[in-house]
Motif scaffolding. Structure first.
Motif, mmCIF file in Angstrom:
data_model
loop_
_atom_site.group_PDB
_atom_site.id
_atom_site.type_symbol
_atom_site.label_atom_id
_atom_site.label_comp_id
_atom_site.label_asym_id
_atom_site.label_seq_id
_atom_site.Cartn_x
_atom_site.Cartn_y
_atom_site.Cartn_z
ATOM 1 N N TRP A 30 0.851 -1.184 0.000
ATOM 2 C CA TRP A 30 0.000 0.000 0.000
ATOM 3 C C TRP A 30 0.886 1.233 0.000
ATOM 4 O O TRP A 30 1.860 1.302 0.757
ATOM 5 C CB TRP A 30 -0.914 0.018 1.220
ATOM 6 N N PHE A 44 -8.164 4.312 4.759
ATOM 7 C CA PHE A 44 -8.245 3.021 5.430
ATOM 8 C C PHE A 44 -8.187 3.209 6.938
ATOM 9 O O PHE A 44 -7.352 3.941 7.448
ATOM 10 C CB PHE A 44 -7.132 2.093 4.946
ATOM 11 N N ASP A 47 -7.426 -2.837 9.495
ATOM 12 C CA ASP A 47 -6.816 -3.960 8.781
ATOM 13 C C ASP A 47 -7.247 -5.251 9.464
ATOM 14 O O ASP A 47 -7.334 -5.310 10.694
ATOM 15 C CB ASP A 47 -5.280 -3.885 8.819
ATOM 16 N N LYS A 131 -7.682 -4.496 3.989
ATOM 17 C CA LYS A 131 -7.734 -3.137 4.516
ATOM 18 C C LYS A 131 -9.147 -2.620 4.265
ATOM 19 O O LYS A 131 -9.681 -2.843 3.187
ATOM 20 C CB LYS A 131 -6.731 -2.231 3.803
#
Length: 189
Positions: A30, A44, A47, A131
């Motif tokens: 990412w 985000f 996770d 995510k």
């Protein structure tokens, strides 16, 4: 990184660059600017990591309101991953896209808000990472039957193991329309 479009607008397969040699590999999973450049702009906030055995099928899950965008990948093992458009008013409502994700192919799948999501483990075990753009809120969680004939997902395994909750989900046509997200010009409502 390479971006592959699917039959559903905004559902993307991503092949990150992987740098490997005899010692192993390195992969950037990412990076906000690179992913923003391909249209993944969500912030985000959570996770998740799951471990599942062969034949486990999780899904098809969604949240409304508080729809989650998900960037999913497999760290070890292999799954068949699916996104289903459940946005009322969308020209692709009820359609699905699927892709094999594995620790070997390093692929990711971007599932925008407003889509149901599920996966089936085809290896002995699989470590699945995702995510999310919204926090998990159990009171807004919904689901659709994994084997809904109107959707017609072609799963790689016929004999699957479901949670009790996942085994009770209805067909998409039987879901209360007030429990599904709307769609106006690709915006989830």
């Amino acid at each position: 990184m390479k971006v592959i479009k699917t039959n559903l607008p905004d559902v993307l397969i991503i092949e990150p660059k992987v740098f490997g040699d005899s010692r192993g590999f390195f992969q950037e999973t990412w990076q906000c600017e690179r992913y923003r450049d391909i249209g993944i702009t969500g912030n985000f906030v959570q996770d998740n990591l799951s471990l599942s055995a062969r034949g486990v099928l999780r899904g098809l899950h969604y949240q409304h309101p508080y729809a989650q965008g998900k960037l999913v990948s497999v760290v070890q093992g292999e799954v068949f991953d699916v996104a289903v458009d459940i946005r009322l008013g969308s020209p692709t409502f009820g359609q699905w896209a699927g892709v094999s994700l594995s620790g070997e192919n390093h692929r990711q799948l971007w599932i925008p808000p407003g889509f149901a999501h599920g996966f089936c483990v085809v290896s002995e075990t699989a470590y699945f990472m995702y995510k999310c753009t919204e926090l998990y809120t159990p009171e807004t969680e919904g689901g659709i039957a994994w084997n809904d004939p109107d959707i017609g997902i072609v799963w790689p395994l016929k004999d699957v193991s479901l949670s009790e909750k996942d085994s009770r989900y209805p067909w998409l046509k039987d879901v209360n329309r007030g429990k599904l997200p709307g769609c106006i010009q690709d915006r989830v409502l």
